[in-house]
Design a protein around this motif. Sequence first.
Motif, short mmCIF file in Angstrom:
data_model
loop_
_atom_site.label_atom_id
_atom_site.label_comp_id
_atom_site.label_asym_id
_atom_site.label_seq_id
_atom_site.Cartn_x
_atom_site.Cartn_y
_atom_site.Cartn_z
N LEU A 51 0.83 -1.21 0.00
CA LEU A 51 0.00 0.00 0.00
C LEU A 51 0.87 1.26 0.00
CD1 LEU A 51 -2.82 1.33 0.25
CD2 LEU A 51 -2.63 1.01 2.73
N GLY A 52 1.88 1.26 0.83
CA GLY A 52 2.79 2.41 0.88
C GLY A 52 3.58 2.57 -0.41
N LEU A 53 4.10 1.47 -0.95
CA LEU A 53 4.89 1.54 -2.18
C LEU A 53 4.04 1.97 -3.38
CD1 LEU A 53 7.19 -1.58 -1.77
CD2 LEU A 53 7.86 0.84 -1.65
N MET A 68 -6.71 4.87 -15.73
CA MET A 68 -6.40 3.78 -14.81
C MET A 68 -5.81 4.31 -13.51
SD MET A 68 -6.74 0.68 -14.54
CE MET A 68 -6.31 -0.50 -13.34
N ARG A 69 -5.03 5.36 -13.57
CA ARG A 69 -4.44 5.91 -12.35
C ARG A 69 -5.51 6.43 -11.41
NH1 ARG A 69 0.88 8.64 -14.82
NH2 ARG A 69 2.02 6.72 -15.11
N GLY A 70 -6.58 7.00 -11.95
CA GLY A 70 -7.69 7.45 -11.11
C GLY A 70 -8.32 6.28 -10.39
N LYS A 71 -8.46 5.15 -11.08
CA LYS A 71 -9.03 3.97 -10.45
C LYS A 71 -8.10 3.41 -9.38
CE LYS A 71 -11.72 2.89 -14.51
NZ LYS A 71 -11.80 2.14 -15.73
N ILE A 72 -6.80 3.42 -9.66
CA ILE A 72 -5.83 2.95 -8.67
C ILE A 72 -5.87 3.85 -7.44
CG2 ILE A 72 -3.37 2.67 -8.19
CD1 ILE A 72 -3.05 1.80 -11.13
N LEU A 73 -5.95 5.16 -7.65
CA LEU A 73 -6.01 6.08 -6.52
C LEU A 73 -7.28 5.89 -5.70
CD1 LEU A 73 -4.58 9.30 -8.15
CD2 LEU A 73 -3.62 8.10 -6.18
N LEU A 74 -8.40 5.63 -6.35
CA LEU A 74 -9.64 5.35 -5.61
C LEU A 74 -9.48 4.08 -4.78
CD1 LEU A 74 -12.42 6.22 -8.21
CD2 LEU A 74 -11.94 7.40 -6.06
N LEU A 75 -8.87 3.05 -5.35
CA LEU A 75 -8.63 1.82 -4.62
C LEU A 75 -7.70 2.07 -3.42
CD1 LEU A 75 -9.02 -1.26 -4.45
CD2 LEU A 75 -7.02 -1.48 -5.91
N LEU A 76 -6.65 2.85 -3.62
CA LEU A 76 -5.74 3.17 -2.51
C LEU A 76 -6.48 3.92 -1.40
CD1 LEU A 76 -2.50 4.27 -4.42
CD2 LEU A 76 -2.87 2.17 -3.13
#
Length: 134
Positions: A51-53, A68-76
């Motif tokens: 999660l940190g990395l 895709m980065r927006g989706k990754i950020l939402l998941l984070l």
Amino acid sequence: MNKARIAVLAILTLSVINLCFMIFSNLVGMRAFPDYSHMVMTLFNVFLMTLGLLSVWQRFTGIGGHAMRGKILLLLAVEFFVVYAADIANIFPRSAEPMLQTLFALEICGAVLGVLLFVGVCWYVKSAPTYNAM
């Protein structure tokens, strides 16, 4: 630079710093988890480090333009919130020792940052143009 992007990057940076304080600092004390096997705790620690990395990767590769980065950020953001909320609510991991006030304060801060990150990413996704990169 877009205000929403600046907000997301700032909140993500604060979330990573908060997580680092909890993982690498003696300020929060040491808690024992005798009810869990070593494998479960190892997997949980690997999850926290991942999660940190991923957060650092998102922070330094930028967030501009990629859907895709927006989706990754939402998941984070969801993962940050769930990890802190589960510990605050004593769902997982359950410790024999009570949580120190410093750790409790950092986890409350982390949960709030998770919610702010989610809201900020939603704001950014709506305001930023996206393109599909190959």
